[in-house]
Design a protein around this motif. Structure first.
Motif, short mmCIF file in Angstrom:
data_model
loop_
_atom_site.label_atom_id
_atom_site.label_comp_id
_atom_site.label_asym_id
_atom_site.label_seq_id
_atom_site.Cartn_x
_atom_site.Cartn_y
_atom_site.Cartn_z
N ASN A 1 -6.20 -1.97 -2.01
CA ASN A 1 -5.41 -3.16 -1.71
C ASN A 1 -6.31 -4.38 -1.54
OD1 ASN A 1 -6.43 -1.92 0.73
ND2 ASN A 1 -5.07 -3.25 1.89
N LEU B 1 -0.13 -7.07 -4.40
CA LEU B 1 0.57 -6.95 -3.12
C LEU B 1 1.63 -8.05 -2.98
CD1 LEU B 1 -2.24 -6.05 -0.56
CD2 LEU B 1 -0.51 -4.55 -1.53
N VAL C 1 0.86 -1.18 0.00
CA VAL C 1 0.00 0.00 0.00
C VAL C 1 0.90 1.24 0.00
CG1 VAL C 1 -1.73 1.32 1.28
CG2 VAL C 1 -1.89 -1.18 1.16
N ILE D 1 -1.60 1.96 -5.25
CA ILE D 1 -2.27 1.04 -4.34
C ILE D 1 -2.59 1.81 -3.06
CG2 ILE D 1 -2.15 -1.19 -3.16
CD1 ILE D 1 -1.78 -1.44 -6.21
#
Length: 158
Positions: free
Chosen positions: A123, A132, A89, A108
């Motif tokens: 995310n 991720l 993130v 993100i």
């Protein structure tokens, strides 16, 4: 019931606080004025302006409670903790959509900061969660409603 952690960038956290302040001050005052004016119309049993203002008041209070809860459970991503080795993130990721041979850049973000017009994806979205932890040059597969989509990661930056 355990509350879910809300992942935010500093900008997202600041925006939530700004919105909360607006709802608590200006919006509450505006609705109170609407109620006051509607009360001046007399009979409340047939007063649609009063009903609408009271509904707006209830909706505003619900929104305030939701924002207070998000802020209370916020986890702010510290920019210095964001690296460019693996996607997390806060990263800006350039990917190649292998089906359409199209390069797209996404940021993100946590679920409360999503803005598709700015290519800010959650995310928790299918693409965001697939990205991720991935690294540059890796190909990720996303189980989308249209089927399996493949994306090659071209770059990762802050």
């Amino acid at each position: 019931m355990e509350e879910k952690e809300v992942i935010l960038t500093q900008e997202g956290f600041d925006n939530l606080e700004k919105e909360l302040n607006y709802l608590r001050t200006e919006k509450r005052a505006e609705i109170a004025e609407r109620i006051k004016v509607a009360l001046g119309f007399g009979d409340l049993s047939e007063n649609s302006e009063y009903d609408e203002a009271k509904t707006a008041q209830a909706e505003n209070e619900i929104k305030i409670a939701e924002l207070e809860n998000k802020i209370r459970h916020a986890k702010i991503i510290d920019e210095k903790d964001i690296d460019t080795e693996t996607i997390q993130v806060g990263n800006i990721v350039k990917v190649l959509d292998m089906e359409f041979d199209e390069k797209i850049e996404y940021t993100i973000v946590g679920s409360t900061e999503v803005n598709l017009l700015e290519n800010k994806i959650s995310n928790e979205s299918p693409l965001g969660s697939a990205l991720l932890g991935a690294k540059k040059n890796q190909v990720v597969e996303v189980n989308a409603p249209a089927g399996i989509m493949k994306y090659k990661i071209l770059s990762i930056k802050k």
